[in-house]
Motif scaffolding. Structure first.
Motif, mmCIF file in Angstrom:
data_model
loop_
_atom_site.group_PDB
_atom_site.id
_atom_site.type_symbol
_atom_site.label_atom_id
_atom_site.label_comp_id
_atom_site.label_asym_id
_atom_site.label_seq_id
_atom_site.Cartn_x
_atom_site.Cartn_y
_atom_site.Cartn_z
ATOM 1 N N HIS A 65 -6.528 7.876 7.227
ATOM 2 C CA HIS A 65 -5.952 7.054 7.730
ATOM 3 C C HIS A 65 -6.572 6.244 6.965
ATOM 4 O O HIS A 65 -8.086 6.266 6.447
ATOM 5 C CB HIS A 65 -5.995 6.247 8.893
ATOM 6 N N PRO A 66 -5.734 5.720 5.099
ATOM 7 C CA PRO A 66 -6.588 5.046 3.969
ATOM 8 C C PRO A 66 -7.088 4.412 4.829
ATOM 9 O O PRO A 66 -6.695 3.575 5.485
ATOM 10 C CB PRO A 66 -5.599 4.850 3.017
ATOM 11 N N ALA A 67 -8.396 4.243 4.186
ATOM 12 C CA ALA A 67 -9.331 2.481 4.623
ATOM 13 C C ALA A 67 -8.236 1.527 4.343
ATOM 14 O O ALA A 67 -8.338 0.121 4.990
ATOM 15 C CB ALA A 67 -11.024 2.487 4.384
ATOM 16 N N GLN A 68 -7.469 1.305 3.300
ATOM 17 C CA GLN A 68 -6.764 -0.642 2.899
ATOM 18 C C GLN A 68 -5.317 -0.194 3.847
ATOM 19 O O GLN A 68 -5.846 -1.270 4.687
ATOM 20 C CB GLN A 68 -5.382 0.360 1.940
ATOM 21 N N ALA A 69 -5.131 1.086 4.506
ATOM 22 C CA ALA A 69 -4.575 0.217 5.918
ATOM 23 C C ALA A 69 -5.039 0.272 6.959
ATOM 24 O O ALA A 69 -4.850 -0.595 8.014
ATOM 25 C CB ALA A 69 -3.602 2.169 5.829
ATOM 26 N N VAL A 70 -5.931 0.808 7.424
ATOM 27 C CA VAL A 70 -7.729 0.626 8.264
ATOM 28 C C VAL A 70 -7.275 -0.879 8.396
ATOM 29 O O VAL A 70 -7.696 -2.013 9.884
ATOM 30 C CB VAL A 70 -8.720 1.638 8.276
ATOM 31 N N GLY A 71 -7.157 -1.818 7.383
ATOM 32 C CA GLY A 71 -7.843 -3.327 7.246
ATOM 33 C C GLY A 71 -6.578 -3.575 6.879
ATOM 34 O O GLY A 71 -6.914 -5.092 7.745
ATOM 35 N N HIS A 72 -5.348 -3.390 6.912
ATOM 36 C CA HIS A 72 -4.409 -3.935 7.000
ATOM 37 C C HIS A 72 -4.180 -4.151 8.428
ATOM 38 O O HIS A 72 -3.473 -5.306 9.393
ATOM 39 C CB HIS A 72 -3.430 -2.886 6.603
ATOM 40 N N ARG A 73 -3.923 -2.866 9.355
ATOM 41 C CA ARG A 73 -3.640 -3.026 10.605
ATOM 42 C C ARG A 73 -4.744 -3.258 11.628
ATOM 43 O O ARG A 73 -4.205 -4.192 12.486
ATOM 44 C CB ARG A 73 -3.932 -1.267 11.036
ATOM 45 N N ARG A 109 -18.902 2.770 0.003
ATOM 46 C CA ARG A 109 -18.696 1.699 -1.254
ATOM 47 C C ARG A 109 -17.369 1.816 -1.333
ATOM 48 O O ARG A 109 -16.542 0.553 -1.409
ATOM 49 C CB ARG A 109 -19.396 1.359 -2.021
ATOM 50 N N ARG A 110 -16.302 2.880 -1.853
ATOM 51 C CA ARG A 110 -14.912 2.522 -1.428
ATOM 52 C C ARG A 110 -14.309 2.570 -0.134
ATOM 53 O O ARG A 110 -13.238 1.956 -0.875
ATOM 54 C CB ARG A 110 -15.150 4.266 -2.399
ATOM 55 N N LYS A 113 -14.670 -1.303 0.556
ATOM 56 C CA LYS A 113 -13.535 -2.005 -0.818
ATOM 57 C C LYS A 113 -11.985 -1.690 -0.724
ATOM 58 O O LYS A 113 -11.612 -2.689 -0.619
ATOM 59 C CB LYS A 113 -14.161 -1.482 -2.227
ATOM 60 N N ASP A 114 -11.976 -0.566 0.279
ATOM 61 C CA ASP A 114 -9.967 -0.516 0.101
ATOM 62 C C ASP A 114 -10.445 -0.979 1.461
ATOM 63 O O ASP A 114 -8.997 -1.866 2.060
ATOM 64 C CB ASP A 114 -9.765 0.997 0.213
ATOM 65 N N PHE A 115 -11.090 -0.992 2.386
ATOM 66 C CA PHE A 115 -10.584 -1.412 3.678
ATOM 67 C C PHE A 115 -10.256 -3.456 3.827
ATOM 68 O O PHE A 115 -9.306 -3.747 4.601
ATOM 69 C CB PHE A 115 -12.032 -1.632 4.632
ATOM 70 N N LEU A 116 -11.877 -3.864 2.886
ATOM 71 C CA LEU A 116 -11.899 -5.467 2.411
ATOM 72 C C LEU A 116 -10.167 -5.327 2.187
ATOM 73 O O LEU A 116 -9.695 -6.643 2.353
ATOM 74 C CB LEU A 116 -12.277 -5.868 2.202
#
Lengths: 347, 347
Positions: A65-73, A109-110, A113-116
């Motif tokens: 799961h991309p961190a960006q998607a984890v934050g979104h979900r 850190r990446r 950043k992506d999660f947030l």
């Protein structure tokens, strides 16, 4: 081993604050930085509150799961609960525990950043300021998050699960089974690591579900629905919850179910649509005399069945086939969907 | 191996609901059981929100901390944040993730029962209904909890950290260092496993801290304090937060500090009192013209120093000795208190 620098909780809080500009709204007079946040719902409004865990290896896997998607979900789950009651988001609170040293590594850190960014993009799009939360070091190597969503609705108007009456029609927004179908390919490592902005709403129902806030608000404002719930555990489970809360049973028309394009290509499309879970569409009931629009804010609404009087000789949900035959539809949602430990989830 | 039976999330939710009778208050028209809880703060009130993680091996150890105390502390931390702003509790939300199979074992069932009893007793004593939350399976063998506290205060009256002005006096409620002193004996395995009801407020400042709700409410209602914060991270750290938020500095009278009896017997009593943390007393400032009562609801208030004008040639906090000499008092609270990983805590 990657080089690691010590990142204190204060640094982590600073990083979170950077990702979410301070709210200047009158409804959030005090955000992060005191013992409590202060919310000031407008007069004549109820406050709605929902909380959702997002735990690594329960609700997501770092490898797939991309961190960006984890934050979104993370945010989408709570927003969908607000949508189900027709509420408008007021503020979110993020509790986040990261493994020791993780935010001190380049990968960590990446990830952060992506999660947030994933969380922040959806927060911006839905006008949801972050007003507080907590941080801690995770006691293990797993990432732990818990998110609180607050919302408002004019006093006494919030949609509930408990208002369905015999004779009501049953509707869903959007299409079903897409999230489960996409999850299957995500777990097989087939999903893209990052979505470009704008293209994800239809393509990524699992990674980037779109909470139906606008639809819920119209349903509430125009008093169209007698009951409403969001489809987090799957149609068969969530309809069972709605029926139990309303003291009724339900019959679903097999042919009426709107199947998501991603699920249609799967051999078990029907199973994914009724048991898949996490579609985050709205399931609602309406009096037969109510005219439900074919679409609300671009999203179609489809009539999929009828609410019936409870009768203990009948199962809570039956499935009506084209030939007129009926079979029980047992709750078989998320809890039992995969044989994997992953994604066994409550609520 | 102990015999284990499968306990589903629904069973866990049922167990939690049993421990907390449904609220019949008008301010909580809908509790557990829908997509969101509905809160209805009385007209003319702000809503205050705070969240706190309670993670095993960060905030407690299963071997040394009775489950009853873990439940108590879980709620006490959030109630103390409400106390610091002078708020009245409205409702709590509990998110709880237990290790797989844990609630199916006799030991796990007992732990859960005691945990909920500890939480429930303090909830009853402070009139705090449980209105919702989330459950999940912990991804590891650690117990994870996150608790949300909501409270109310008449619009615009909540105490904040930011109102201290040069010339103000600094006060604390109760006594300092007791929690750190008791923690020391708890970690050494010397504390009783269970406290009998009623005797714990003074004897167990670490295991059963008493949030100063009544004191905070009086301070707010009578507009006695210019600023207030709760002592969660230790006097030196929390006073630094208060000074930073208010744009001032502070001087503490060495001899004025009220040291808790449990700390007095320790060789480093002063260190425990200023850096120990988790006393959950209130630290407040008041204009020199304000008469602060010697006690509020049985708890003494002690003047411990003075707020001064910020001056970058001076450290944010100085310590005034009896001989008139001064030394800087650096923030050295909870984060750095123990050399153990345990109890490194943020906020």
């Amino acid at each position: 081993m990657p080089k690691s620098t010590h990142v204190s909780e204060l640094d982590l809080i600073a990083e979170i604050r950077r990702a979410f500009p301070a709210s200047r709204r009158r409804t959030v007079p005090l955000g992060i930085g005191d013992d409590c946040a202060i919310l000031r719902p407008p007069p004549g409004h109820d406050l709605l509150v929902t909380t959702d865990f997002t735990l690594e290896s329960r609700h997501f896997r770092r490898e797939t799961h991309p961190a960006q998607a984890v934050g979104h979900r993370c945010l989408a789950r709570g927003l969908s609960d607000l949508a189900a009651m027709g509420a408008t988001p007021l503020a979110a609170f993020l509790s986040l525990a990261l493994p020791r040293n993780f935010p001190g590594t380049p990968i960590g850190r990446r990830w952060l950043k992506d999660f947030l960014a994933g969380l922040g993009n959806l927060a911006s799009a839905t006008h949801t300021p972050l007003a507080g939360g907590d941080t801690a070091q995770s006691p293990t190597e797993t990432i732990l998050a818990d998110i609180v969503l607050t919302g408002i609705a004019p006093t006494g108007t919030a949609l509930r699960r408990s208002g369905a009456r015999p004779g009501d029609d049953i509707y869903v927004t959007g299409a079903l089974g897409g999230a489960a179908a996409e999850l299957r390919s995500v777990l097989a490592g087939k999903s893209p690591r990052r979505a470009s902005k704008g293209d994800y709403p239809h393509l990524y129902p699992h990674l980037y579900p779109q909470p139906r806030l606008a639809q819920g608000q119209v349903l509430r404002r125009r008093a169209l629905a007698t009951a409403c719930i969001d489809l987090s555990d799957g149609l068969s489970t969530d309809l069972t919850h709605l029926c139990a809360a309303s003291g009724v049973r339900a019959e679903i028309d097999f042919t009426a179910l709107p199947i998501h394009p991603l699920a249609q290509t799967q051999p078990d499309a029907f199973h994914l649509a009724v048991n898949g879970g996490e579609d985050y569409e709205l399931l609602l009931t309406a009096a037969p005399t109510t005219r439900i629009p074919g679409k609300i804010a671009e999203i179609p609404l489809t009539r999929i069945g009828t609410i019936l009087k409870r009768n203990f000789r009948h199962p809570p949900i039956t499935l009506l086939h084209t030939d007129g035959s009926r079979e029980p539809l047992n709750p078989g949602g998320w809890q039992h969907f995969t044989t994997q430990e992953l994604f066994v989830e409550g609520k």
